[in-house]
Design a protein around this motif. Structure first.
Motif, mmCIF file in Angstrom:
data_model
loop_
_atom_site.group_PDB
_atom_site.id
_atom_site.type_symbol
_atom_site.label_atom_id
_atom_site.label_comp_id
_atom_site.label_asym_id
_atom_site.label_seq_id
_atom_site.Cartn_x
_atom_site.Cartn_y
_atom_site.Cartn_z
ATOM 1 N N GLY A 102 -7.935 1.991 -2.437
ATOM 2 C CA GLY A 102 -7.163 0.841 -2.904
ATOM 3 C C GLY A 102 -6.511 0.106 -1.755
ATOM 4 N N SER A 103 -5.481 -0.634 -2.088
ATOM 5 C CA SER A 103 -4.759 -1.391 -1.061
ATOM 6 C C SER A 103 -3.272 -1.091 -1.142
ATOM 7 C CB SER A 103 -5.011 -2.892 -1.232
ATOM 8 O OG SER A 103 -4.528 -3.323 -2.485
ATOM 9 N N ILE A 104 -2.562 -1.575 -0.146
ATOM 10 C CA ILE A 104 -1.108 -1.465 -0.099
ATOM 11 C C ILE A 104 -0.553 -2.872 0.035
ATOM 12 C CG2 ILE A 104 0.859 -0.676 1.275
ATOM 13 C CD1 ILE A 104 -0.754 1.822 1.919
ATOM 14 N N THR A 105 0.432 -3.171 -0.786
ATOM 15 C CA THR A 105 1.102 -4.459 -0.717
ATOM 16 C C THR A 105 2.469 -4.237 -0.102
ATOM 17 O OG1 THR A 105 -0.070 -5.159 -2.706
ATOM 18 C CG2 THR A 105 1.814 -6.497 -2.018
ATOM 19 N N LEU A 106 2.740 -4.969 0.970
ATOM 20 C CA LEU A 106 4.011 -4.880 1.691
ATOM 21 C C LEU A 106 4.889 -6.043 1.259
ATOM 22 C CD1 LEU A 106 5.742 -3.712 4.096
ATOM 23 C CD2 LEU A 106 4.510 -5.330 5.543
ATOM 24 N N SER B 120 2.336 -9.182 1.576
ATOM 25 C CA SER B 120 1.040 -9.155 2.260
ATOM 26 C C SER B 120 0.267 -7.954 1.744
ATOM 27 C CB SER B 120 1.218 -9.000 3.771
ATOM 28 O OG SER B 120 2.047 -10.000 4.290
ATOM 29 N N LYS B 121 -1.039 -8.120 1.608
ATOM 30 C CA LYS B 121 -1.889 -7.041 1.111
ATOM 31 C C LYS B 121 -2.729 -6.492 2.260
ATOM 32 C CE LYS B 121 -3.270 -6.557 -3.181
ATOM 33 N NZ LYS B 121 -3.868 -6.742 -4.473
ATOM 34 N N TYR B 122 -2.816 -5.161 2.323
ATOM 35 C CA TYR B 122 -3.560 -4.473 3.372
ATOM 36 C C TYR B 122 -4.627 -3.590 2.746
ATOM 37 C CZ TYR B 122 0.195 -6.060 6.371
ATOM 38 O OH TYR B 122 1.091 -6.838 7.047
ATOM 39 N N SER B 123 -5.811 -3.608 3.338
ATOM 40 C CA SER B 123 -6.963 -2.856 2.841
ATOM 41 C C SER B 123 -7.168 -1.595 3.670
ATOM 42 C CB SER B 123 -8.220 -3.733 2.925
ATOM 43 O OG SER B 123 -8.051 -4.874 2.109
ATOM 44 N N PRO B 124 -7.995 -0.666 3.183
ATOM 45 C CA PRO B 124 -8.269 0.554 3.943
ATOM 46 C C PRO B 124 -8.722 0.243 5.370
ATOM 47 C CG PRO B 124 -9.164 0.743 1.744
ATOM 48 C CD PRO B 124 -8.684 -0.676 1.900
ATOM 49 N N GLY B 125 -8.183 0.999 6.310
ATOM 50 C CA GLY B 125 -8.500 0.814 7.720
ATOM 51 C C GLY B 125 -7.564 -0.135 8.439
ATOM 52 N N GLU B 126 -6.788 -0.901 7.711
ATOM 53 C CA GLU B 126 -5.839 -1.824 8.337
ATOM 54 C C GLU B 126 -4.507 -1.114 8.608
ATOM 55 O OE1 GLU B 126 -6.899 -6.273 7.031
ATOM 56 O OE2 GLU B 126 -5.955 -5.105 5.433
ATOM 57 N N GLU C 247 7.214 3.176 12.338
ATOM 58 C CA GLU C 247 7.064 1.715 12.387
ATOM 59 C C GLU C 247 5.651 1.224 12.122
ATOM 60 O OE1 GLU C 247 8.752 0.212 16.008
ATOM 61 O OE2 GLU C 247 10.441 1.565 15.841
ATOM 62 N N LYS C 248 4.650 2.062 12.307
ATOM 63 C CA LYS C 248 3.264 1.637 12.132
ATOM 64 C C LYS C 248 2.586 2.595 11.148
ATOM 65 C CE LYS C 248 -0.919 0.562 14.716
ATOM 66 N NZ LYS C 248 -1.539 0.564 16.038
ATOM 67 N N TRP C 249 1.941 2.015 10.140
ATOM 68 C CA TRP C 249 1.309 2.801 9.091
ATOM 69 C C TRP C 249 -0.135 2.333 8.911
ATOM 70 C CZ3 TRP C 249 4.678 5.669 5.496
ATOM 71 C CH2 TRP C 249 6.018 5.634 5.880
ATOM 72 N N SER C 250 -1.020 3.266 8.555
ATOM 73 C CA SER C 250 -2.402 2.883 8.276
ATOM 74 C C SER C 250 -2.687 3.089 6.788
ATOM 75 C CB SER C 250 -3.386 3.688 9.126
ATOM 76 O OG SER C 250 -3.294 5.059 8.826
ATOM 77 N N VAL C 251 -3.613 2.288 6.286
ATOM 78 C CA VAL C 251 -4.018 2.356 4.888
ATOM 79 C C VAL C 251 -5.286 3.197 4.814
ATOM 80 C CG1 VAL C 251 -4.685 1.037 2.845
ATOM 81 C CG2 VAL C 251 -3.041 0.067 4.486
ATOM 82 N N ILE D 235 1.809 0.796 -3.587
ATOM 83 C CA ILE D 235 0.652 1.607 -3.204
ATOM 84 C C ILE D 235 -0.241 1.830 -4.417
ATOM 85 C CG2 ILE D 235 -0.108 3.782 -2.196
ATOM 86 C CD1 ILE D 235 2.583 3.947 -0.742
ATOM 87 N N ASP D 236 -1.499 1.409 -4.305
ATOM 88 C CA ASP D 236 -2.477 1.603 -5.377
ATOM 89 C C ASP D 236 -2.820 3.084 -5.514
ATOM 90 O OD1 ASP D 236 -2.517 -1.152 -5.535
ATOM 91 O OD2 ASP D 236 -4.587 -1.365 -4.825
ATOM 92 N N ALA D 237 -3.320 3.463 -6.688
ATOM 93 C CA ALA D 237 -3.826 4.821 -6.900
ATOM 94 C C ALA D 237 -4.967 5.082 -5.925
ATOM 95 C CB ALA D 237 -4.309 4.974 -8.338
ATOM 96 N N MET D 238 -5.161 6.335 -5.583
ATOM 97 C CA MET D 238 -6.231 6.761 -4.679
ATOM 98 C C MET D 238 -6.072 6.141 -3.288
ATOM 99 S SD MET D 238 -8.193 8.611 -6.815
ATOM 100 C CE MET D 238 -9.844 8.649 -6.237
#
Length: 163
Positions: free
Chosen positions: A130-134, A141-147, A122-126, A111-114
């Motif tokens: 920043g982004s979240i890498t799973l 896989s990288k996920y951006s805000p709103g994904e 089971e389901k999470w939103s970003v 999890i990136d800062a900010m």
């Protein structure tokens, strides 16, 4: 002392949100392990209170946390470990390290800062800038805000994680 003080912890019985800030993950783990606060956290989550953490506060919530090596953590969130301040890392380097050292079956969230990973189990939103890498198995896989991302390991039973 506060982690075992029923007077200090009384508000947890009625609160809807419990937040763990950053700091020293070792100190937080030591303070919370086998405490009255841990018992009350379990009760609070059973009545659907929201549990949140940032940095060290997020790291200790899973069954495992990575400092210099993998250590058992609190196991409040099943099957998921957090690497905070992830914007400073290279996912290809992390996946190699995880394949060599992470406990089997663990889903890791970088999890990136900010940035916030909100939801569960089971389901999470970003949310955030920043982004979240799973990281799962040999893939990332990288996920951006709103994904949204899914975390299949999050459904692993808590008892399995405490073995």
């Amino acid at each position: 002392d506060e982690a075992n003080s029923s007077d200090f912890l009384a508000p947890i019985n009625t609160t809807d949100l419990i937040y763990f800030a950053g700091g020293s993950p070792r100190h937080l783990l030591y303070t919370l392990s086998d405490s009255l606060l841990m018992e009350q956290l379990k009760t609070a989550t059973e009545r659907s209170a929201v549990l949140a953490g940032s940095s060290a506060g997020a790291m200790v919530l899973g069954p495992w946390m990575r400092l210099h090596k993998w250590s058992k953590a609190l196991g409040i969130i099943n099957g998921v470990a957090v690497i905070p301040h992830h914007e400073r890392t290279n996912p290809d380097d992390i996946i190699h390290e995880l394949m060599c050292s992470a406990p089997p079956g663990l889903t890791v969230l970088g999890i990136d800062a900010m940035t916030c990973c909100f939801g569960g189990p089971e389901k999470w939103s970003v949310i955030g800038s920043g982004s979240i890498t799973l990281y799962e198995g040999e893939r990332w896989s990288k996920y951006s805000p709103g994904e949204f991302l899914t975390t299949p390991a999050a459904t692993t039973s808590q008892e399995e994680n405490k073995e």
